[in-house]
Design an enzyme around this catalytic site. Sequence first.
Site, PDB file in Angstrom:
ATOM      1  CD  GLU A 120      -3.699   1.669  12.086  1.00 25.21           C
ATOM      2  OE1 GLU A 120      -3.353   0.991  11.103  1.00 25.21           O
ATOM      3  OE2 GLU A 120      -4.825   2.194  12.196  1.00 25.21           O
ATOM      4  CB  CYS A 142      -0.881  -0.013   1.244  1.00 25.22           C
ATOM      5  SG  CYS A 142       0.080   0.117   2.760  1.00 25.22           S
ATOM      6  CB  THR A 161      -5.901   2.248   8.642  1.00 23.68           C
ATOM      7  OG1 THR A 161      -4.807   1.382   8.963  1.00 23.68           O
ATOM      8  CG2 THR A 161      -5.635   3.634   9.174  1.00 23.68           C
ATOM      9  CG  HIS A 169       2.888  -7.206   9.238  1.00 22.15           C
ATOM     10  ND1 HIS A 169       3.380  -7.322  10.509  1.00 22.15           N
ATOM     11  CD2 HIS A 169       1.977  -6.222   9.288  1.00 22.15           C
ATOM     12  CE1 HIS A 169       2.793  -6.449  11.293  1.00 22.15           C
ATOM     13  NE2 HIS A 169       1.937  -5.759  10.570  1.00 22.15           N
ATOM     14  CG  HIS A 195      -2.778  -3.913  14.501  1.00 23.53           C
ATOM     15  ND1 HIS A 195      -2.122  -2.763  14.124  1.00 23.53           N
ATOM     16  CD2 HIS A 195      -2.762  -4.729  13.426  1.00 23.53           C
ATOM     17  CE1 HIS A 195      -1.746  -2.887  12.857  1.00 23.53           C
ATOM     18  NE2 HIS A 195      -2.117  -4.079  12.412  1.00 23.53           N
ATOM     19  CB  CYS A 218       0.672   5.490   7.087  1.00 24.65           C
ATOM     20  SG  CYS A 218      -0.468   5.809   5.738  1.00 24.65           S
ATOM     21  CG  HIS A 223       1.889  -0.646  12.114  1.00 26.71           C
ATOM     22  ND1 HIS A 223       0.829  -0.876  11.286  1.00 26.71           N
ATOM     23  CD2 HIS A 223       2.577  -1.811  12.174  1.00 26.71           C
ATOM     24  CE1 HIS A 223       0.895  -2.120  10.851  1.00 26.71           C
ATOM     25  NE2 HIS A 223       1.940  -2.703  11.367  1.00 26.71           N
ATOM     26  CB  CYS A 275      -6.612   2.722   4.854  1.00 19.47           C
ATOM     27  SG  CYS A 275      -5.578   2.976   3.463  1.00 19.47           S
TER      28      CYS A 275
END
Length: 210
Positions: A125, A12, A161, A40, A123, A95, A73, A189
């Site tokens: 993020e 992305c 996201t 990842h 997670h 990001c 993240h 996102c």
Amino acid sequence: MKVILAKHAGFCFGVKRAVEQASCLAEQGKKLCTLGRLIHNASVVERLEKKGIRCIDSIDEVRPGESVIIRSHGVPKSCYEELEKRQIEYFDLTCPFVERIHKRVEQARNHYERIVIVGRADHPEVQGIYGWAGEKACVVPDVKAAEALPWAEKVLVVAQTTIKRELLDSVYAIVKEKSAEAELFDSICETTYLRQKETRELAEQSDAVI
Ligand code: F3S
């Protein structure tokens, strides 16, 4: 055998930007480490290691002369404070779509009774967003957790996201029932949404999806 390659396969925007900028910094001769894996993807991480970019889990592991890369993240606000306190140089490759969530929850923390983060608590993020939202934040991973929320006057809902739109819509509908005023900051996102949509469409016309 017919193989269909998804239009949205590959990195992305946020991850592509982070990998390219990290590689560029390494080529400039910087000694670098990333807080957590930059991406990842084991083969990309291995390629970055060959360029001298090592992965660490905590600021305590930064070696003298090394600069830290903050991955796409993002990280909690306290992490920036710690890096500055220890005078460690860092490159922030969060990001921009994630940064937008940090800014929104930070602004909201004094004006809302609760900030709901729809996502997985483990997670990175989500942990970063949580760190910007403060003590009014709670992480809601599913509908069951949303149903267990107590009543609140004013609630802001944001999302990891990469979660499913259906989950965010369901949680927001429940939060509306359990508050006098609820606001949704739609932070899914677009890239994620398009990938999920395309995956569903390809699954319908394929025997297997990898
Ligand atoms: Fe990627 Fe940024 Fe979206 S990291 S999935 S473009 S939020």
